[in-house]
Design a protein around this motif. Structure first.
Motif, PDB file in Angstrom:
ATOM      1  N   PHE A 128      -9.395   3.595   0.680  1.00 18.70           N
ATOM      2  CA  PHE A 128     -10.111   4.720   1.276  1.00 18.70           C
ATOM      3  C   PHE A 128     -11.660   4.355   1.071  1.00 18.70           C
ATOM      4  CE2 PHE A 128     -11.061   9.449   1.215  1.00 18.70           C
ATOM      5  CZ  PHE A 128     -11.294   9.575   2.563  1.00 18.70           C
TER       6      PHE A 128
ATOM      7  N   SER B  13      -3.163   5.534  -2.228  1.00 16.30           N
ATOM      8  CA  SER B  13      -3.926   6.616  -1.702  1.00 16.30           C
ATOM      9  C   SER B  13      -4.065   7.563  -2.789  1.00 16.30           C
ATOM     10  CB  SER B  13      -3.005   7.386  -0.402  1.00 16.30           C
ATOM     11  OG  SER B  13      -3.231   6.627   0.533  1.00 16.30           O
ATOM     12  N   ALA B  14      -4.954   8.818  -2.565  1.00 13.79           N
ATOM     13  CA  ALA B  14      -4.835   9.811  -3.406  1.00 13.79           C
ATOM     14  C   ALA B  14      -3.617  10.668  -3.299  1.00 13.79           C
ATOM     15  CB  ALA B  14      -5.852  10.781  -2.965  1.00 13.79           C
TER      16      ALA B  14
ATOM     17  N   LYS C  73       0.843  -1.119   0.018  1.00 11.13           N
ATOM     18  CA  LYS C  73      -0.023   0.094   0.027  1.00 11.13           C
ATOM     19  C   LYS C  73       0.975   1.157  -0.096  1.00 11.13           C
ATOM     20  CE  LYS C  73      -2.416   3.500   2.029  1.00 11.13           C
ATOM     21  NZ  LYS C  73      -1.948   4.610   2.791  1.00 11.13           N
TER      22      LYS C  73
ATOM     23  N   LYS D  95      -3.094  18.403  -0.378  1.00 14.90           N
ATOM     24  CA  LYS D  95      -3.409  16.859  -0.593  1.00 14.90           C
ATOM     25  C   LYS D  95      -4.812  16.826  -1.631  1.00 14.90           C
ATOM     26  CE  LYS D  95      -2.389  15.048   3.830  1.00 14.90           C
ATOM     27  NZ  LYS D  95      -2.619  13.941   4.824  1.00 14.90           N
TER      28      LYS D  95
ATOM     29  N   THR E 193      -7.211  14.721  -1.491  1.00 11.70           N
ATOM     30  CA  THR E 193      -8.509  14.591  -0.695  1.00 11.70           C
ATOM     31  C   THR E 193      -8.942  15.937  -0.143  1.00 11.70           C
ATOM     32  OG1 THR E 193      -7.400  12.495  -0.509  1.00 11.70           O
ATOM     33  CG2 THR E 193      -9.367  13.098   0.891  1.00 11.70           C
TER      34      THR E 193
ATOM     35  N   ARG F 233     -10.470   9.533   7.728  1.00 10.62           N
ATOM     36  CA  ARG F 233      -9.183   9.961   6.864  1.00 10.62           C
ATOM     37  C   ARG F 233      -8.144   9.077   7.095  1.00 10.62           C
ATOM     38  NH1 ARG F 233      -9.223  15.145   4.666  1.00 10.62           N
ATOM     39  NH2 ARG F 233      -7.662  14.244   3.583  1.00 10.62           N
ATOM     40  N   GLY F 234      -7.199   9.026   6.135  1.00  7.34           N
ATOM     41  CA  GLY F 234      -6.190   8.311   6.272  1.00  7.34           C
ATOM     42  C   GLY F 234      -6.359   6.596   6.063  1.00  7.34           C
ATOM     43  N   GLY F 235      -7.747   6.547   5.673  1.00  3.56           N
ATOM     44  CA  GLY F 235      -8.219   5.184   5.701  1.00  3.56           C
ATOM     45  C   GLY F 235      -7.706   4.186   4.615  1.00  3.56           C
ATOM     46  N   GLY F 236      -6.779   4.778   3.771  1.00  2.00           N
ATOM     47  CA  GLY F 236      -6.381   3.725   2.741  1.00  2.00           C
ATOM     48  C   GLY F 236      -5.471   2.683   3.458  1.00  2.00           C
ATOM     49  N   ASP F 237      -5.094   2.776   4.631  1.00  2.00           N
ATOM     50  CA  ASP F 237      -4.386   1.951   5.340  1.00  2.00           C
ATOM     51  C   ASP F 237      -5.351   0.688   5.736  1.00  2.00           C
ATOM     52  OD1 ASP F 237      -1.879   3.215   5.421  1.00  2.00           O
ATOM     53  OD2 ASP F 237      -2.295   4.229   7.467  1.00  2.00           O
TER      54      ASP F 237
ATOM     55  N   GLU G 212      -8.359   8.591  -5.037  1.00  2.00           N
ATOM     56  CA  GLU G 212      -7.759   7.394  -5.027  1.00  2.00           C
ATOM     57  C   GLU G 212      -8.097   6.676  -6.046  1.00  2.00           C
ATOM     58  OE1 GLU G 212      -8.254   8.994  -1.782  1.00  2.00           O
ATOM     59  OE2 GLU G 212      -7.000   7.575  -0.916  1.00  2.00           O
TER      60      GLU G 212
HETATM   61  N1  ASP Z   1      -6.773  10.033   0.757  1.00  2.78           N
HETATM   62  C1  ASP Z   1      -7.445   9.746   2.098  1.00  2.78           C
HETATM   63  C2  ASP Z   1      -7.034  10.834   3.156  1.00  2.78           C
HETATM   64  O1  ASP Z   1      -6.497  11.784   2.799  1.00  2.78           O
HETATM   65  C3  ASP Z   1      -7.086   8.429   2.410  1.00  2.78           C
HETATM   66  C4  ASP Z   1      -5.505   8.006   2.461  1.00  2.78           C
HETATM   67  O2  ASP Z   1      -4.589   8.678   2.156  1.00  2.78           O
HETATM   68  O3  ASP Z   1      -5.217   6.926   3.491  1.00  2.78           O
HETATM   69  O4  ASP Z   1      -7.323  10.851   4.018  1.00  2.78           O
END
Ligand code: ASP
Length: 437
Positions: free
Chosen positions: A169, A38-39, A7, A49, A51, A183-187, A115
């Protein structure tokens, strides 16, 4: 042959030069067959970013403000990547259609497009098929993952394709609408794939070489954490050490799949391996230290409290009514303290105190404000006599006054409360006590 889910976070796909690094990483290991992106994130510190720009575009539309400039920025970022890498994906058309039909997009669908377009470009660049998360990740009505449906779909895709690129995401809700994670949910997406596809490793590529034993702004050149358990990580992340989305731990914890945090910009660095049960010996008795300011403690004393059943419950239910979550409750025979986040209590503090006085009539009620909590975390500390003693001795020698102590029952964490002004010094003292070569 083993299977690695890889990822790549926002900074790893922020621009064409980062795409090249991703390709080198994928090509360096044939086990890296399935890629989540991710994006595009920030290219430099005050960049935006994608997003965030998509959320901004959504806000413009909601308040009926012209969002064409924001859209232009988003489109330019994608086109720049496409042109620099000489890709053919017809994304201009799709992007323009998105803008023309903006009113038909839900907020969730709109912000998921970062994404989506990134994965399309990456798929072409790597020469892998694109698989849309909307067709695969299924969510229940309460937004939890529908494991049965998701697992079946992922396994079918795996049988169909030897490789693919997959947007992180988002997934599809029970009522067939696109739903993003927090947010950050690509993980989280990477972790779902690792679980459902039976991966041997979940590689999470980011812009740091894993976790450090302490915040480098506080401790100069802290050592890297090479191995950490999910439980230790959860303790440290809760206190502010953030590299990975907290929720990303759960799907892989279930299968004991290791998460390997790696740096796209320094792919040869060892990184950090997160796994619950690993027998790798630890070099230091502690794994890491993290701390944060912004807590207060409410001290409640009542004569003969120990004989009065339900006293503590009554006080806690008052906090519950005000929707305040409780961090710790160190207690004595006739007294206890409730440690809470100052921001969470906010303006309700005096109302809460008033209710406590009125409803349970304590003999003493006292507030200590400006508390910092510091957690010293380490699986190797558990059931080793003298660890807490060493910690308190070291702090005593330096005259740090401790106003709260909490240790969990499996002894992987000792949390102390100190005055906020002593936060950094305390972390340095603990680090120097336990991390010696
Ligand atoms: N693009 C989304 C964010 O900025 C998800 C990610 O990056 O994991 O929150």
């Amino acid at each position: 042959m083993s299977l690695k889910i890889t990822k790549f976070g926002g900074s790893s796909v922020a621009q064409a030069s980062q795409f090249k690094k991703v390709r080198d990483i994928i090509q360096a290991d044939p086990d890296r067959r399935y890629v989540v992106v991710s994006a595009p994130g920030k290219r430099f510190s005050n960049d935006s970013k994608i997003t965030d720009l998509l959320y901004l575009l959504d806000a413009h539309r909601t308040y009926h403000v012209d969002g064409s400039n924001v859209f232009r920025l988003i489109k330019e970022r994608f086109l720049e990547i496409k042109e620099e890498l000489d890709l053919k994906q017809p994304i201009e058309k799709e992007l323009d259609q998105l803008y023309t039909n903006l009113s038909s997009y839900s907020q969730n669908e709109l912000v998921s497009r970062g994404e989506y377009f990134c994965a399309k470009l990456m798929a072409e660049y790597l020469g892998f098929p694109f698989v849309d998360a909307a067709d695969v990740i299924r969510l229940n009505l309460d937004k939890s993952i529908d494991w049965e449906a998701t697992r079946a779909r992922l396994q079918a895709k795996m049988n169909e394709y030897e490789h693919f690129v997959f947007p992180g995401f988002y997934g599809t809700s029970a009522n067939n609408k696109i739903q993003v994670f927090s947010r950050g949910g690509g993980d989280i997406t990477g972790s779902i794939l690792a679980n459902a596809m039976g991966a041997d490793v979940y590689e999470n590529w980011t812009d740091v070489s894993g976790f450090l034993m302490a915040d480098p702004r506080i401790v100069p050149n802290p050592k890297e954490i090479t191995h950490i358990t999910y439980s230790e990580l959860r303790e440290l992340s809760y206190m502010g050490a953030s590299v990975l989305h907290e929720e990303a731990i759960f799907p892989v914890k279930e299968t004991n799949t290791p998460i390997h945090i790696l740096n796209t910009n320094r792919p040869d660095d060892a990184g950090t391996i997160i796994q619950e049960t690993s027998n790798v010996p630890r070099k230091y008795p502690i794994t890491g230290i993290a701390g944060k300011p912004g807590f207060l403690s409410i001290y409640v004393y009542k004569k003969h409290m120990s004989n009065e059943i339900g006293y503590m419950r009554k006080v806690l239910s008052i906090l519950e009514r005000y929707n305040v979550s409780i961090e710790h409750i160190p207690s004595g025979i006739d007294s206890f303290s409730i440690v809470v986040s100052s921001a969470e209590v906010g303006d309700c503090l005096y109302e809460i105190l008033h209710r406590i006085k009125k409803e349970v009539a304590p003999d003493e009620l006292k507030i200590t404000d400006h508390i910092a909590l510091i957690s010293t975390v380490g699986k190797a500390m558990s059931h080793v006599p003298g660890m807490a003693g060493r910690l308190f001795d070291a702090l005593g020698r330096e005259r740090i006054s401790i106003n709260m102590i909490a240790q969990d029952s499996n002894e992987i964490n000792i949390t102390i409360g100190v005055d906020e002004k002593d936060l950094e010094k305390t972390i340095r003292i603990i680090y120097d006590e336990f991390v010696t070569d």
